[in-house]
Write a protein that holds these residues in place. Structure first.
Motif, short mmCIF file in Angstrom:
data_model
loop_
_atom_site.label_atom_id
_atom_site.label_comp_id
_atom_site.label_asym_id
_atom_site.label_seq_id
_atom_site.Cartn_x
_atom_site.Cartn_y
_atom_site.Cartn_z
N LEU A 51 52.95 126.88 18.95
CA LEU A 51 53.07 125.45 18.67
C LEU A 51 54.32 124.88 19.33
O LEU A 51 54.29 123.81 19.93
CB LEU A 51 53.11 125.25 17.15
N TRP A 52 55.41 125.63 19.26
CA TRP A 52 56.66 125.17 19.85
C TRP A 52 56.69 125.35 21.36
O TRP A 52 57.40 124.63 22.06
CB TRP A 52 57.83 125.89 19.18
N ARG A 57 59.95 123.43 23.46
CA ARG A 57 61.14 123.53 22.61
C ARG A 57 61.42 124.94 22.12
O ARG A 57 62.50 125.22 21.61
CB ARG A 57 61.03 122.55 21.42
N TRP A 58 60.46 125.85 22.26
CA TRP A 58 60.75 127.25 21.89
C TRP A 58 61.89 127.77 22.76
O TRP A 58 62.79 128.45 22.28
CB TRP A 58 59.50 128.12 22.04
N GLU A 59 61.84 127.43 24.05
CA GLU A 59 62.87 127.88 24.98
C GLU A 59 64.09 126.98 24.97
O GLU A 59 65.22 127.45 25.09
CB GLU A 59 62.32 127.95 26.41
N SER A 60 63.89 125.66 24.82
CA SER A 60 65.02 124.73 24.97
C SER A 60 65.86 124.60 23.71
O SER A 60 67.02 124.21 23.80
CB SER A 60 64.51 123.35 25.40
N THR A 61 65.30 124.90 22.57
CA THR A 61 66.08 124.82 21.34
C THR A 61 66.98 126.05 21.28
O THR A 61 66.55 127.16 21.52
CB THR A 61 65.17 124.78 20.10
N GLY A 62 68.21 125.81 20.96
CA GLY A 62 69.19 126.89 20.98
C GLY A 62 69.07 127.83 19.79
O GLY A 62 68.02 127.94 19.15
N ASP A 75 55.41 135.94 16.90
CA ASP A 75 56.66 135.19 16.77
C ASP A 75 56.45 133.91 15.98
O ASP A 75 55.46 133.19 16.16
CB ASP A 75 57.21 134.84 18.15
N PHE A 76 57.43 133.62 15.13
CA PHE A 76 57.43 132.42 14.30
C PHE A 76 58.83 131.84 14.25
O PHE A 76 59.80 132.48 14.66
CB PHE A 76 56.99 132.76 12.86
N PRO A 80 62.87 123.52 11.61
CA PRO A 80 64.04 122.65 11.55
C PRO A 80 63.63 121.19 11.58
O PRO A 80 64.39 120.29 11.26
CB PRO A 80 64.82 123.02 12.81
N THR A 81 62.40 120.95 12.01
CA THR A 81 61.79 119.64 12.11
C THR A 81 60.29 119.88 12.31
O THR A 81 59.88 121.02 12.53
CB THR A 81 62.41 118.83 13.28
N HIS A 82 59.48 118.84 12.23
CA HIS A 82 58.03 119.10 12.24
C HIS A 82 57.23 118.22 13.20
O HIS A 82 56.04 117.99 12.99
CB HIS A 82 57.49 118.97 10.82
N GLU A 83 57.85 117.76 14.29
CA GLU A 83 57.09 116.97 15.27
C GLU A 83 55.86 117.73 15.76
O GLU A 83 54.77 117.18 15.84
CB GLU A 83 57.96 116.60 16.47
N GLU A 84 56.07 118.98 16.10
CA GLU A 84 54.97 119.78 16.64
C GLU A 84 53.83 119.91 15.63
O GLU A 84 52.65 119.75 15.97
CB GLU A 84 55.46 121.18 17.03
N ALA A 85 54.16 120.19 14.39
CA ALA A 85 53.13 120.40 13.37
C ALA A 85 52.35 119.12 13.09
O ALA A 85 51.11 119.14 12.99
CB ALA A 85 53.76 120.93 12.08
N PHE A 86 53.04 118.00 12.96
CA PHE A 86 52.34 116.74 12.68
C PHE A 86 51.49 116.30 13.87
O PHE A 86 50.36 115.83 13.70
CB PHE A 86 53.34 115.64 12.30
N THR A 87 52.02 116.44 15.08
CA THR A 87 51.26 116.04 16.26
C THR A 87 50.01 116.90 16.41
O THR A 87 48.93 116.39 16.71
CB THR A 87 52.15 116.14 17.51
N GLU A 88 50.14 118.19 16.18
CA GLU A 88 48.99 119.10 16.24
C GLU A 88 47.95 118.72 15.18
O GLU A 88 46.76 118.71 15.45
CB GLU A 88 49.46 120.55 16.05
#
Length: 157
Positions: A51-52, A57-62, A75-76, A80-88
């Protein structure tokens, strides 16, 4: 006595008085958001890597993204936020034009592995946050949603 107790750096326990305060604030937020036709959801705390990866953002988030794998090696991360989950969710839901504007929110626990947790409850690893995601048919309607949400936030404050 008191509202909260620190468990470790950036992690707090809410005592009865503190929990009642958080719940009362959340109820005020809910009432205002429901007045502008927002709908509450509950999204998972745990989200899959895939999803990330869709947003990069999986790679770009530090390092603040708390990542782990299950016993099967999948991997999970802890949300920290849920843009991906809501958009999906919205992308996979059959909707008609009448469903818009669609205003979805949640009030829930978030996780960020802050480098130096500080400032008490303002900059911690585990916290309660309200996040609101809106979906509109065009820019004009998105501006109307923005104005309605801004007004709601002003009433809350």
């Amino acid at each position: 006595s008191g509202f909260v107790r620190q468990t470790c750096a950036g992690v707090y326990s809410f005592l009865p008085l503190g929990l009642r305060t958080v719940e009362r604030v959340a109820q005020i937020v809910r009432e205002e958001l429901h007045n502008i036709d927002c709908q509450e959801c509950r999204m998972p705390l745990i989200m899959p890597r895939e999803l990330w990866e869709q947003t990069g953002r999986w790679e770009s988030t530090g390092d603040e993204l708390i990542r782990f794998h299950d016993r099967k090696g999948h991997d999970f991360c802890l949300g920290p936020t849920h843009e991906e989950a809501f958009t999906e969710l919205v992308a996979r839901t059959p909707l008609t034009r009448n469903a818009f504007p669609l205003r979805l929110y949640q009030i829930g626990t978030k996780f960020r592995d802050e480098l130096r947790p500080r400032f008490g409850l303002l900059r911690c690893r585990e916290f309660v946050m309200k996040d609101l995601y809106t979906f509109d048919l065009d820019e004009s309607l998105a501006r109307e949603t923005y104005a309605a949400v801004s007004d709601a936030y002003a009433r809350i404050l």
